[in-house]
Design a protein around this motif. Structure first.
Motif, short mmCIF file in Angstrom:
data_model
loop_
_atom_site.label_atom_id
_atom_site.label_comp_id
_atom_site.label_asym_id
_atom_site.label_seq_id
_atom_site.Cartn_x
_atom_site.Cartn_y
_atom_site.Cartn_z
N SER A 76 0.90 -1.24 0.01
CA SER A 76 0.00 -0.07 -0.08
C SER A 76 0.89 1.41 -0.06
O SER A 76 0.45 2.50 -0.02
N THR A 77 2.17 1.10 0.16
CA THR A 77 3.06 2.34 0.06
C THR A 77 4.02 2.16 -1.12
O THR A 77 4.27 1.10 -1.78
N ALA A 78 4.34 3.22 -1.64
CA ALA A 78 5.50 3.36 -2.89
C ALA A 78 6.63 2.71 -2.52
O ALA A 78 7.10 1.58 -3.53
N GLU A 79 7.07 2.69 -1.20
CA GLU A 79 8.49 1.87 -0.93
C GLU A 79 8.05 0.57 -1.23
O GLU A 79 9.04 -0.15 -1.39
N GLN A 83 9.99 -2.17 -3.50
CA GLN A 83 10.84 -3.27 -3.10
C GLN A 83 10.10 -4.56 -3.56
O GLN A 83 11.02 -5.34 -3.72
N TYR A 84 8.95 -4.65 -3.93
CA TYR A 84 8.40 -5.83 -4.64
C TYR A 84 9.13 -6.01 -6.09
O TYR A 84 9.35 -7.23 -6.17
N CYS A 85 9.45 -4.96 -6.59
CA CYS A 85 9.93 -5.20 -7.92
C CYS A 85 11.29 -5.73 -7.84
O CYS A 85 12.08 -6.32 -8.67
N LEU A 86 12.00 -5.02 -6.67
CA LEU A 86 13.54 -5.46 -6.56
C LEU A 86 13.59 -7.05 -6.16
O LEU A 86 14.57 -7.49 -6.68
N ASP A 87 12.72 -7.12 -5.25
CA ASP A 87 12.66 -8.47 -4.52
C ASP A 87 12.44 -9.64 -5.76
O ASP A 87 13.17 -10.80 -5.70
N ASN A 88 11.55 -9.16 -6.72
CA ASN A 88 11.14 -10.18 -7.80
C ASN A 88 11.93 -9.97 -8.83
O ASN A 88 11.64 -10.60 -9.96
N LYS A 89 12.83 -9.09 -9.09
CA LYS A 89 13.55 -8.69 -10.27
C LYS A 89 12.42 -8.36 -11.33
O LYS A 89 12.59 -8.80 -12.61
N PHE A 90 11.74 -7.25 -11.04
CA PHE A 90 10.45 -6.90 -12.01
C PHE A 90 10.76 -5.58 -12.48
O PHE A 90 9.95 -4.62 -12.51
N GLY A 91 12.09 -5.02 -12.64
CA GLY A 91 12.46 -3.94 -12.92
C GLY A 91 13.08 -3.07 -11.70
O GLY A 91 12.46 -3.29 -10.69
N SER A 92 13.95 -1.98 -12.00
CA SER A 92 14.23 -1.20 -10.93
C SER A 92 14.34 0.49 -11.48
O SER A 92 14.42 1.37 -10.53
N GLY A 93 14.17 0.46 -12.77
CA GLY A 93 14.07 1.96 -13.33
C GLY A 93 15.34 2.44 -13.38
O GLY A 93 16.43 1.87 -13.25
N PHE A 94 15.58 3.85 -13.44
CA PHE A 94 16.68 4.69 -13.42
C PHE A 94 17.32 4.34 -12.13
O PHE A 94 18.79 4.37 -12.39
N ASN A 95 16.94 4.95 -11.14
CA ASN A 95 17.33 4.54 -9.83
C ASN A 95 16.47 4.29 -8.69
O ASN A 95 15.38 4.36 -8.81
N ASP A 96 16.89 3.94 -7.57
CA ASP A 96 15.92 3.84 -6.35
C ASP A 96 14.86 4.96 -6.08
O ASP A 96 13.75 4.97 -5.85
N LYS A 97 15.63 6.25 -6.04
CA LYS A 97 14.75 7.22 -5.74
C LYS A 97 13.86 7.55 -6.77
O LYS A 97 12.51 7.94 -6.50
N TRP A 98 13.95 7.38 -7.90
CA TRP A 98 12.82 7.70 -9.09
C TRP A 98 11.92 6.55 -9.11
O TRP A 98 10.68 6.81 -9.36
N GLY A 99 12.32 5.34 -8.85
CA GLY A 99 11.54 4.11 -8.69
C GLY A 99 10.42 4.43 -7.74
O GLY A 99 9.15 4.33 -8.02
N LYS A 101 9.44 7.31 -6.73
CA LYS A 101 8.80 8.31 -7.12
C LYS A 101 7.70 8.19 -8.01
O LYS A 101 6.57 8.75 -7.85
N HIS A 102 7.85 7.31 -8.73
CA HIS A 102 6.74 6.82 -9.60
C HIS A 102 5.76 6.00 -9.02
O HIS A 102 4.47 6.38 -9.43
N PHE A 103 6.20 5.10 -8.15
CA PHE A 103 5.24 4.45 -7.50
C PHE A 103 4.40 5.41 -6.28
O PHE A 103 3.16 4.87 -6.20
#
Length: 258
Positions: A76-79, A83-99, A101-103
């Motif tokens: 329910s949170t952007a973070e 983190q779900y994307c990182l844990d499952n290797k479902f993309g990371s975007g340009f960097n963590d900060k912008w990832g 921000k998008h969410f």
């Protein structure tokens, strides 16, 4: 009881405290360092302007918020979504900060009772390696598919209800895997990491199948404390500087079901 008395009683926790204590003048009482820290510390709470009862209310409200955070669905949170994307290797975007921000755009657009089931990041409206709309955050919820992008100048957001979804297909290319989201009005091509694209596609279809198969549960109406009363309490904490604007707005959304 004077300042130079060796011992005093904290008006909040009622524990005995030594010389390391603070005077709450409006209540002619003392507060121990531990309770003052729980209330937010000297930078958040002006103890010359509050009473012991107000300190107790501040601490109770902060403990309630902490309890809610600990029991909150991470998705329910952007973070949590990122983190779900990182844990499952479902993309990371340009960097963590912008990832994140998008969410954060998706987090702000979630409806009442909407639950995020999976997320991923990809290149939106992909045509070629040099022609696309850059990274977007995507979320599959129990109600719809959400696309979002945070930019320096603003944000972009789109939602597709499941009844407007024709199909989701997948094709693996030389560089990327491309996910095609076919809707009643538009078709979106999303370029994904070549090595995880197939897993993302499979997971999307699994989630969609589960959503379709879940039977609707009857709503249970329960008696709760007035949202207006709760909102008033947290507005007072905002005015006192105990809560940040973001914390107050998050609580407001929760109470009003926005």
């Amino acid at each position: 009881m004077g300042f130079f008395d060796l011992k005093a009683v904290c008006g909040v926790c009622e524990n005995t405290v030594g010389m390391n204590r603070y005077k709450v003048r409006k209540s002619n009482a003392w507060v121990c360092p531990s309770c003052l820290k729980k209330a937010g510390g000297m930078t958040k709470v002006n103890i010359s302007k509050v009473t012991i009862e107000e300190l107790k209310s501040i601490i109770a409200a902060k403990e309630q918020l902490q309890h809610e955070r600990e029991n909150m669905d991470p998705m329910s949170t952007a973070e949590g979504m990122y983190q779900y994307c990182l844990d499952n290797k479902f993309g990371s975007g340009f960097n963590d900060k912008w990832g994140v921000k998008h969410f954060s755009v998706i987090e702000s657009k979630l409806m009442k009772d909407e639950k995020v089931l999976m997320t991923f990041i990809g290149l939106h409206n992909y045509v070629s390696t040099t022609k696309h709309d850059n990274n977007y955050a995507y979320a599959i919820t129990n109600k719809r598919i959400l696309f979002a992008q945070k930019t320096i100048t603003g944000e972009k957001f789109k939602a597709v209800n499941f009844d407007h979804l024709n199909d989701i297909s997948f094709k693996k290319g030389m560089v990327f895997g491309v996910l095609t989201i076919d809707t009643l009005n538009e078709i979106f091509n999303v370029a994904l990491d070549k090595y995880s694209a197939e897993a993302i596609n499979n997971n999307i279809h699994q989630v969609l199948d589960e959503v379709r198969n879940v039977s609707k549960q009857p709503q249970v109406i329960t008696s709760t404390v007035s949202a207006a009363d709760e909102l008033k309490k947290f507005k007072e904490l905002l005015d006192m500087g105990v809560l940040t604007e973001d914390e107050f707005n998050a609580k407001k959304k929760q109470l009003l079901g926005i």
